[in-house]
Design an enzyme around this catalytic site. Structure first.
Site, PDB file in Angstrom:
ATOM      1  N   ASP A  47       0.827  -1.213   0.000  1.00  0.00           N
ATOM      2  CA  ASP A  47       0.000   0.000   0.000  1.00  0.00           C
ATOM      3  C   ASP A  47       0.864   1.268   0.000  1.00  0.00           C
ATOM      4  OD1 ASP A  47      -2.311   1.441   0.027  1.00  0.00           O
ATOM      5  OD2 ASP A  47      -2.806   1.040   2.119  1.00  0.00           O
ATOM      6  N   ASN A  49       1.259   3.443  -2.798  1.00  0.00           N
ATOM      7  CA  ASN A  49       1.839   3.860  -4.087  1.00  0.00           C
ATOM      8  C   ASN A  49       1.324   5.227  -4.504  1.00  0.00           C
ATOM      9  OD1 ASN A  49       3.209   1.307  -4.639  1.00  0.00           O
ATOM     10  ND2 ASN A  49       1.148   0.498  -4.791  1.00  0.00           N
ATOM     11  N   ARG A  60      -0.520   9.150  -9.913  1.00  0.00           N
ATOM     12  CA  ARG A  60      -0.563   7.942  -9.089  1.00  0.00           C
ATOM     13  C   ARG A  60       0.118   6.755  -9.770  1.00  0.00           C
ATOM     14  NH1 ARG A  60      -3.935   7.239  -5.067  1.00  0.00           N
ATOM     15  NH2 ARG A  60      -4.364   5.118  -5.722  1.00  0.00           N
ATOM     16  N   HIS A  64       2.597   3.353  -8.741  1.00  0.00           N
ATOM     17  CA  HIS A  64       2.430   1.918  -9.037  1.00  0.00           C
ATOM     18  C   HIS A  64       3.656   1.392  -9.783  1.00  0.00           C
ATOM     19  CE1 HIS A  64      -1.524   2.123  -7.470  1.00  0.00           C
ATOM     20  NE2 HIS A  64      -2.039   2.824  -8.455  1.00  0.00           N
ATOM     21  N   SER A  92      -7.236  -5.971  -5.962  1.00  0.00           N
ATOM     22  CA  SER A  92      -8.352  -6.591  -5.252  1.00  0.00           C
ATOM     23  C   SER A  92      -9.620  -6.535  -6.108  1.00  0.00           C
ATOM     24  CB  SER A  92      -8.599  -5.874  -3.922  1.00  0.00           C
ATOM     25  OG  SER A  92      -9.276  -4.654  -4.158  1.00  0.00           O
ATOM     26  N   LEU A 158      11.380 -20.439  -4.382  1.00  0.00           N
ATOM     27  CA  LEU A 158      10.341 -19.535  -3.858  1.00  0.00           C
ATOM     28  C   LEU A 158       9.093 -19.555  -4.741  1.00  0.00           C
ATOM     29  CD1 LEU A 158       9.569 -17.015  -2.000  1.00  0.00           C
ATOM     30  CD2 LEU A 158      10.463 -15.622  -3.865  1.00  0.00           C
TER      31      LEU A 158
HETATM   32  C1  FPP Z   1      -2.463   0.019  -3.183  1.00  0.00           C
HETATM   33  O1  FPP Z   1      -1.825   1.275  -3.041  1.00  0.00           O
HETATM   34  C2  FPP Z   1      -1.800  -0.705  -4.261  1.00  0.00           C
HETATM   35  C3  FPP Z   1      -2.407  -1.225  -5.352  1.00  0.00           C
HETATM   36  C4  FPP Z   1      -3.860  -1.195  -5.570  1.00  0.00           C
HETATM   37  C5  FPP Z   1      -1.636  -1.844  -6.432  1.00  0.00           C
HETATM   38  C6  FPP Z   1      -0.349  -2.441  -6.042  1.00  0.00           C
HETATM   39  C7  FPP Z   1       0.378  -2.920  -7.223  1.00  0.00           C
HETATM   40  C8  FPP Z   1       1.714  -2.817  -7.359  1.00  0.00           C
HETATM   41  C9  FPP Z   1       2.584  -2.277  -6.296  1.00  0.00           C
HETATM   42  C10 FPP Z   1       2.423  -3.294  -8.561  1.00  0.00           C
HETATM   43  C11 FPP Z   1       2.155  -4.733  -8.782  1.00  0.00           C
HETATM   44  C12 FPP Z   1       3.149  -5.297  -9.652  1.00  0.00           C
HETATM   45  C13 FPP Z   1       3.011  -6.470 -10.265  1.00  0.00           C
HETATM   46  C14 FPP Z   1       4.152  -7.012 -10.959  1.00  0.00           C
HETATM   47  C15 FPP Z   1       1.747  -7.210 -10.285  1.00  0.00           C
HETATM   48  P1  FPP Z   1      -2.586   2.588  -3.426  1.00  0.00           P
HETATM   49  O2  FPP Z   1      -2.324   2.885  -4.827  1.00  0.00           O
HETATM   50  O3  FPP Z   1      -4.014   2.445  -3.051  1.00  0.00           O
HETATM   51  O4  FPP Z   1      -1.886   3.696  -2.573  1.00  0.00           O
HETATM   52  P2  FPP Z   1      -2.599   4.891  -1.790  1.00  0.00           P
HETATM   53  O5  FPP Z   1      -3.369   4.267  -0.670  1.00  0.00           O
HETATM   54  O6  FPP Z   1      -1.454   5.705  -1.324  1.00  0.00           O
HETATM   55  O7  FPP Z   1      -3.476   5.621  -2.760  1.00  0.00           O
END
Ligand code: FPP
Length: 267
Positions: A47, A49, A60, A64, A92, A158
């Site tokens: 969380d 990003n 945003r 990611h 999700s 892994l």
């Molecule tokens: C939640 O943070 C994060 C996500 C919904 C996506 C996470 C995905 C990645 C980190 C990349 C995945 C990579 C691969 C290879 C599948 P948020 O964006 O909701 O952050 P915030 O709460 O600060 O807005």
């Protein structure tokens, strides 16, 4: 990646900007960790990003994209320590509510990540797995993940498990439905249904329950993630945003895990 982001990342590289802290350099190797008490299965809610990007005046999706780099870093770190299963909450069942452009970007990340990293994952004997509902995922996302799952299926190191279009309540309802159908057809007696039977109907059925749950960014909730499987897991939270989460932070989580006494309700 779009042109704007490309330019930004290149500039940051030229500036020599790095998110590593001094502490992370000093404890990078994790030599102080007990090799006999490494959690077998670590699950992570990646969380922060969006907030990481916002704090830098970036879109945003830049968060990611940097989060994807952390996926590589932490996969390597987990592998080095001897973690057997690493589950990452990548998308999700509720994340479809986000703006279309953000969802589209998130759907492209598995493909980008795997096109960059699959060879190294193979070299490191990592097995890729997906935990989620295939429906709704774009064909290119599913194709990239399925190719990686297929190519790595005989690897014995892994297990890198991507929770993609995953929702815990949904999978529990689905498991309950399966059992209800079997009971209604007379195949099983409802009185005989065990915890193991219920677990067997979950998307995580091939994995042990997580020993350690990590959530970054300071949020203290589970957000519909592995609610059943985390019943006896140790939880570790950090304020650090996922794009900044380093190997040293990962070691910090494991260090704290090794200080905990797991009693499973006993003494
Ligand atoms: C939640 O943070 C994060 C996500 C919904 C996506 C996470 C995905 C990645 C980190 C990349 C995945 C990579 C691969 C290879 C599948 P948020 O964006 O909701 O952050 P915030 O709460 O600060 O807005």
């Amino acid at each position: 990646m779009n042109r704007f982001l490309n330019g930004w990342f290149r500039k940051k590289q030229q500036d020599g900007m790095t998110t590593r802290t001094a502490a992370s350099e000093s404890s990078r190797d994790g030599n102080d960790l007990s090799p006999t008490d490494i959690p077998r299965h670590v699950a992570i809610i990646m969380d922060g990003n969006g907030r990481w990007a916002k704090a830098r005046g970036l879109p945003r999706i830049a968060g990611h994209h940097n989060g994807m780099k952390t996926v590589k870093r932490i996969t390597q770190a987990a592998d080095r320590l001897g973690v057997r299963y690493l589950t990452l909450y990548a998308f999700s069942t509720e994340n479809w509510k986000r703006p279309k452009a953000e969802v589209e970007f998130l759907m492209k990340l598995p493909q980008e990540f795997l096109s960059l990293e699959l060879d190294e994952l193979m070299r490191n004997n990592v097995r890729v797995r997906m935990m989620g509902v295939r429906e709704l995922l774009p064909d290119f996302t599913l194709a990239a993940v399925e190719e990686a799952v297929r190519k790595t299926e005989n690897n014995t190191g892994l297990v890198l498990n991507f929770a993609l279009n995953y929702g815990s309540r949904m999978e529990m309802v689905e498991s309950a439905r399966q059992l209800a159908r079997r009971a209604a057809s007379g195949e099983i007696d409802p009185n005989d249904i065990s915890e193991a039977d219920f677990s067997a109907g979950l998307l995580s059925c091939e994995l042990p329950d997580p020993d350690l749950l990590i959530r970054t960014s300071g949020e203290l909730r589970l957000s519909n993630f592995m609610l059943w499987q985390l019943a006896y897991s140790e939880f570790w939270f950090t304020d650090v945003y996922w794009p900044e989460f380093s190997e040293a932070h990962f070691h910090e989580a494991i260090r704290e895990y090794q200080r905990r006494a797991r009693r499973y309700g006993g003494l």
